[in-house]
Design a protein around this motif. Structure first.
Motif, PDB file in Angstrom:
ATOM      1  N   VAL A   1       0.850  -1.199   0.000  1.00 21.62           N
ATOM      2  CA  VAL A   1       0.000   0.000   0.000  1.00 21.62           C
ATOM      3  C   VAL A   1       0.879   1.239   0.000  1.00 21.62           C
ATOM      4  O   VAL A   1       1.709   1.430   0.886  1.00 21.62           O
ATOM      5  N   LEU A   2       0.779   2.061  -1.019  1.00 26.57           N
ATOM      6  CA  LEU A   2       1.666   3.212  -1.129  1.00 26.57           C
ATOM      7  C   LEU A   2       0.876   4.489  -1.019  1.00 26.57           C
ATOM      8  O   LEU A   2      -0.150   4.656  -1.663  1.00 26.57           O
ATOM      9  N   ASN A   3       1.350   5.339  -0.168  1.00 26.91           N
ATOM     10  CA  ASN A   3       0.607   6.567   0.059  1.00 26.91           C
ATOM     11  C   ASN A   3       1.086   7.733  -0.786  1.00 26.91           C
ATOM     12  O   ASN A   3       0.374   8.260  -1.599  1.00 26.91           O
ATOM     13  N   THR A   4       2.341   8.103  -0.550  1.00 24.01           N
ATOM     14  CA  THR A   4       2.772   9.352  -1.164  1.00 24.01           C
ATOM     15  C   THR A   4       3.304   9.137  -2.574  1.00 24.01           C
ATOM     16  O   THR A   4       3.646   8.042  -2.989  1.00 24.01           O
ATOM     17  N   GLN A   5       3.369  10.219  -3.250  1.00 22.91           N
ATOM     18  CA  GLN A   5       3.890  10.237  -4.620  1.00 22.91           C
ATOM     19  C   GLN A   5       5.336   9.742  -4.644  1.00 22.91           C
ATOM     20  O   GLN A   5       5.739   8.974  -5.505  1.00 22.91           O
ATOM     21  N   THR A   6       6.117  10.172  -3.647  1.00 19.64           N
ATOM     22  CA  THR A   6       7.531   9.780  -3.570  1.00 19.64           C
ATOM     23  C   THR A   6       7.671   8.276  -3.465  1.00 19.64           C
ATOM     24  O   THR A   6       8.461   7.654  -4.169  1.00 19.64           O
ATOM     25  N   GLU A   7       6.848   7.709  -2.577  1.00 14.93           N
ATOM     26  CA  GLU A   7       6.929   6.267  -2.393  1.00 14.93           C
ATOM     27  C   GLU A   7       6.585   5.535  -3.670  1.00 14.93           C
ATOM     28  O   GLU A   7       7.225   4.548  -4.028  1.00 14.93           O
ATOM     29  N   ARG A   8       5.584   6.056  -4.358  1.00 12.88           N
ATOM     30  CA  ARG A   8       5.171   5.397  -5.597  1.00 12.88           C
ATOM     31  C   ARG A   8       6.289   5.480  -6.621  1.00 12.88           C
ATOM     32  O   ARG A   8       6.584   4.514  -7.318  1.00 12.88           O
ATOM     33  N   GLU A   9       6.928   6.646  -6.689  1.00  6.60           N
ATOM     34  CA  GLU A   9       8.029   6.805  -7.654  1.00  6.60           C
ATOM     35  C   GLU A   9       9.176   5.886  -7.328  1.00  6.60           C
ATOM     36  O   GLU A   9       9.768   5.260  -8.198  1.00  6.60           O
TER      37      GLU A   9
ATOM     38  N   GLU B   1       8.358   2.427  -8.228  1.00  8.59           N
ATOM     39  CA  GLU B   1       8.415   2.226  -9.672  1.00  8.59           C
ATOM     40  C   GLU B   1       9.853   2.064 -10.131  1.00  8.59           C
ATOM     41  O   GLU B   1      10.162   1.184 -10.933  1.00  8.59           O
ATOM     42  N   SER B   2      10.748   2.931  -9.599  1.00  9.80           N
ATOM     43  CA  SER B   2      12.165   2.785  -9.988  1.00  9.80           C
ATOM     44  C   SER B   2      12.702   1.443  -9.544  1.00  9.80           C
ATOM     45  O   SER B   2      13.455   0.789 -10.274  1.00  9.80           O
ATOM     46  N   ALA B   3      12.302   1.040  -8.346  1.00  8.53           N
ATOM     47  CA  ALA B   3      12.789  -0.245  -7.843  1.00  8.53           C
ATOM     48  C   ALA B   3      12.304  -1.372  -8.735  1.00  8.53           C
ATOM     49  O   ALA B   3      13.060  -2.284  -9.080  1.00  8.53           O
ATOM     50  N   ALA B   4      11.039  -1.276  -9.113  1.00 11.16           N
ATOM     51  CA  ALA B   4      10.480  -2.327  -9.960  1.00 11.16           C
ATOM     52  C   ALA B   4      11.171  -2.357 -11.321  1.00 11.16           C
ATOM     53  O   ALA B   4      11.467  -3.423 -11.861  1.00 11.16           O
ATOM     54  N   ASN B   5      11.455  -1.163 -11.838  1.00 12.91           N
ATOM     55  CA  ASN B   5      12.159  -1.086 -13.123  1.00 12.91           C
ATOM     56  C   ASN B   5      13.525  -1.720 -13.055  1.00 12.91           C
ATOM     57  O   ASN B   5      13.937  -2.467 -13.943  1.00 12.91           O
ATOM     58  N   ARG B   6      14.231  -1.390 -11.963  1.00 15.70           N
ATOM     59  CA  ARG B   6      15.585  -1.942 -11.806  1.00 15.70           C
ATOM     60  C   ARG B   6      15.514  -3.456 -11.732  1.00 15.70           C
ATOM     61  O   ARG B   6      16.321  -4.159 -12.331  1.00 15.70           O
ATOM     62  N   CYS B   7      14.534  -3.914 -10.965  1.00 14.50           N
ATOM     63  CA  CYS B   7      14.383  -5.353 -10.781  1.00 14.50           C
ATOM     64  C   CYS B   7      14.111  -6.028 -12.114  1.00 14.50           C
ATOM     65  O   CYS B   7      14.699  -7.061 -12.441  1.00 14.50           O
ATOM     66  N   GLN B   8      13.246  -5.390 -12.899  1.00 18.58           N
ATOM     67  CA  GLN B   8      12.889  -5.935 -14.208  1.00 18.58           C
ATOM     68  C   GLN B   8      14.122  -6.020 -15.098  1.00 18.58           C
ATOM     69  O   GLN B   8      14.398  -7.047 -15.714  1.00 18.58           O
ATOM     70  N   MET B   9      14.876  -4.933 -15.121  1.00 15.43           N
ATOM     71  CA  MET B   9      16.064  -4.906 -15.996  1.00 15.43           C
ATOM     72  C   MET B   9      17.133  -5.860 -15.515  1.00 15.43           C
ATOM     73  O   MET B   9      17.845  -6.459 -16.316  1.00 15.43           O
ATOM     74  N   ALA B  10      17.233  -6.008 -14.198  1.00 15.88           N
ATOM     75  CA  ALA B  10      18.205  -6.958 -13.656  1.00 15.88           C
ATOM     76  C   ALA B  10      17.856  -8.371 -14.095  1.00 15.88           C
ATOM     77  O   ALA B  10      18.729  -9.150 -14.501  1.00 15.88           O
TER      78      ALA B  10
END
Lengths: 365, 339
Positions: free
Chosen positions: B226-234, B237-246
């Motif tokens: 559960v993500l509240n703030t915009q920062t957390e969501r961003e 998303e970056s974490a997920a992107n990195r994970c995907q690319m890894a």
């Protein structure tokens, strides 16, 4: 008088309260107040070690110290510790110390302390000696070398004794303000190196602690010091080939990733000179003409940064996220766990100067 | 002891860990029922060794039997010693039609012609790969069974895996292999590791690969909470992107266990901060070695944690992509030297 560097005004370092009967020992850190102000020191860590030091030049140390004695210190990997100043240690009493330590070891053995060495019938013979001529200044105390030989009762008379433990105490280019501030009964030999069974190291340390009222502590070689060694050793390449510049990094992932980055010595040297050249050109506008033989922490950091950025350009992996564990060249090797090996006597003084400084800094008093 | 075969057996038993001994002996099947019953596997290894050495006398085993036992053990426990991968090149027209019988005959005869006193044993594994054990001799002495070379090859694939081969033996083995498989050439695949299974998996791409997708990959769901703030969501998303690319670079799930990768860099030093070095014509020579108990896993984590910037540099992703772990990198691009 203990005062932190941050709160020590420049001029209070020079003024010391000394009563006629007692002298107050200065904390080592308060002596640094002056030195660190003279040079640009970025970062807290850099402020603790000297921010600049004399570049190593090949000096024929064999003119001052006998090759046999030098050989005792070389080509062995030593585990480093710091020692606080020794009370009433006399270089003239070494024979007596040899006897005392032998007796102490025998007594400890009798009490059942595990020695890990040899069979139950062996005896230990200790010898203390001075490595004459290594000191640079009048304030430094001469280096002391200790060897423990073991002889089994079953050995024949003429069989040579085996050296089972070796160690040394040293002070090379120690901070003169600090050394002079010590009360006269104290000798400062802050750098201690040992090689051999851990049990014997403990016994030797216990004896020193009991006899000279001192303390030991582990001496790790910090990241900054390792970088200094990288730069200082590379600096020597023109005079003595370093053969390679090797760095070991550990990156904190699971499982941990070890990176060994070995640079061709000539290329490393050219990079180092280019860093120095750029640095000198930058300072050209300054008031003083820079002494070519002085190396600044700034140059050292730029050198390491250049190496890291070349690495990053290829692997897009930032080595700053990892930790530098070990640096080695043909001149020697150093590990962050506090292990040092000196392979070339010519640059021994430079390395020991750096390590003496580390030891003095690490000391709690 | 004088008997070299007995010594060979003794060394072999010492090498086999206690827990593997019973299984290996059973598979070998050369103990009589009585003898099998007489072996008490709870006893210390020393005792078992003595027992087996006396059975050796009883049954009059020969070097053939002992090497057979060794081969069974190694085939079931291949992840020891350093394995190197080679690749067969330039197949002849009939290379695809080489069958097992032909290969066996050809290999034995070719090797026998170029090496005197060579002892070759060949066996087919359950996974259809051919295992070859070679005990080399020279003109003067008989085959040395103490240092055999093992070769693993799956017919109709271009790869050959070899362990314990000296530089003198290499050209002889190469010759026999290319003739028997009907190829013109064999080269170093620049891939080596302690675990045969890992390097095979890597080359055959037998691990879970991840391909770039345009749409939301299931991987992002793993990291979503559960993500509240915009920062957390961003950040997520970056974490997920990195994970995907890894995972795209290295694979998902369990990765083949490589221990190291070596890069010999001969590229120019280019750093805007350092004019002198950038103007330099000569390359900045260095060697970088990455090591870990599971190298690909470590590298994947470097990418997903951000220690290594994503997208993952082709130098690193070449390890699984090209199935290599030795690279020579010049300014013309990464290649690999023929070793």
């Amino acid at each position: 008088m203990v005062s932190s560097v941050a709160r020590t005004p420049l001029n209070s370092v020079v003024v010391q309260r000394r009563s006629k009967n007692k002298s107050y020992r200065q904390s080592y850190r308060s002596c640094l107040g002056a030195a660190s102000r003279l040079c640009f020191t970025p970062g807290l860590t850099a402020r603790r070690l000297n921010a600049s030091r004399r570049a190593p030049k090949s000096r024929d140390i064999t003119e001052k110290v006998s090759p046999e004695q030098l050989a005792l210190l070389m080509k062995t990997e030593w585990q480093l510790s710091y020692i606080t100043p020794l009370y009433q240690f006399r270089h003239t009493q070494l024979r007596s110390y040899s006897r005392q330590l032998s007796a102490f070891i025998a007594a400890e053995k009798q009490q059942g302390l595990a020695m890990e060495v040899e069979g139950p019938q062996s005896s230990f013979r200790v010898s203390f000696s001075v490595v004459q001529g290594m000191v640079e200044t009048d304030d430094d105390a001469e280096t002391v070398f200790i060897q423990i030989h073991s002889k089994s009762l079953f050995d024949r008379q003429d069989e040579p004794q085996r050296s089972v433990w070796r160690g040394w105490l040293s002070c090379i280019n120690g901070n003169p303000d600090y050394l002079r501030s010590l009360p006269k009964d104290f000798i400062c030999l802050p750098l201690f190196g040992s090689s051999g069974a851990e049990g014997l190291t403990c016994v030797v340390k216990s004896w020193f602690q009991q006899t000279f009222d001192c303390c030991f502590g582990p001496l790790e070689i910090s990241n900054t010091s390792l970088q200094w060694l990288l730069a200082l050793w590379t600096h020597c390449h023109m005079e003595s080939s370093i053969q390679h510049l090797k760095m070991n990094w550990t990156v904190p992932v699971v499982p941990p990733l070890q990176v060994t980055y070995t640079v061709n010595p000539q290329d490393a040297w050219e990079l180092w000179s280019s860093v120095r050249k750029d640095h000198q050109e930058e300072n050209e506008g300054g008031e003083e003409v820079k002494d070519e033989s002085i190396v600044d922490i700034d140059e050292v950091m730029r050198f390491t940064q250049a190496l890291k950025s070349h690495f990053y350009r290829h692997f897009r992996l930032d080595l700053s996220a990892g930790s530098l564990n070990q640096v080695s060249t043909a001149l020697g090797s150093a590990k962050c766990s506090g292990r040092i090996k000196i392979s070339n006597s010519k640059y021994m003084i430079t390395t020991l100067t750096l390590l003496t400084e580390c030891a003095l800094l690490k000391m709690p008093i | 002891m004088d008997d070299p075969v007995k010594r060979l057996l003794q060394r072999l038993i010492r090498r086999i860990p206690s827990q593997m001994l019973k299984i290996t002996l059973d598979k070998w099947g050369r103990l009589t029922a009585t003898q099998q019953r007489s072996m008490d596997f709870t006893q210390p290894k020393r005792v078992l060794t003595e027992k087996l050495l006396s059975i050796y006398e009883e049954n009059e085993w020969t070097v053939k039997h002992v090497t057979e036992l060794e081969m069974i053990y190694i085939m079931d426990n291949p992840n020891q010693g350093m394995w190197n991968a080679y690749q067969l090149m330039d197949p002849e027209d009939d290379s695809q039609s080489v069958n097992l019988m032909q290969f066996k005959e050809q290999f034995k005869s070719h090797l026998g012609e170029i090496v005197r006193h060579v002892s070759v044993k060949m066996k087919k594994h359950t996974d259809e790969a051919v295992w070859i054990r070679i005990a080399w001799g020279d003109g003067f002495s008989r085959s040395n069974h103490l240092k055999p070379t093992y070769v693993v090859h799956q017919l109709q694939t271009p790869y050959v895996f070899v362990t314990s081969l000296t530089s003198k033996q290499k050209p002889l083995l190469s010759q026999a292999l290319i003739l028997a498989t009907r190829h013109q050439n064999i080269k170093d695949a620049n891939l080596s590791g302690l675990k045969l299974t890992a390097i095979r998996e890597l080359l055959m791409r037998q691990y879970q690969q991840v391909f770039p997708t345009k749409y939301h990959s299931p991987l992002t769901e793993k990291t979503q909470t559960v993500l509240n703030t915009q920062t957390e969501r961003e950040q997520a998303e970056s974490a997920a992107n990195r994970c995907q690319m890894a995972c795209e670079a290295f694979g998902d799930g369990m990765l083949p266990q490589l221990q190291s990768a070596v890069y010999k860099l001969e590229t120019k030093f280019r750093d805007p901060a350092n004019k002198t070095m950038t103007e330099r014509e000569e390359p900045f020579r260095c060697v970088v070695k990455f090591a870990s108990t599971n190298l690909l896993e470590s590298l994947r984590q470097c990418a997903s944690s951000g220690i290594a910037s994503t997208p993952v540099t082709p130098l690193l992703s070449s390890i699984p992509l090209k199935g290599k772990n030795y690279f020579v990198v010049t300014d013309n691009g990464p290649g690999s030297s023929q070793k």
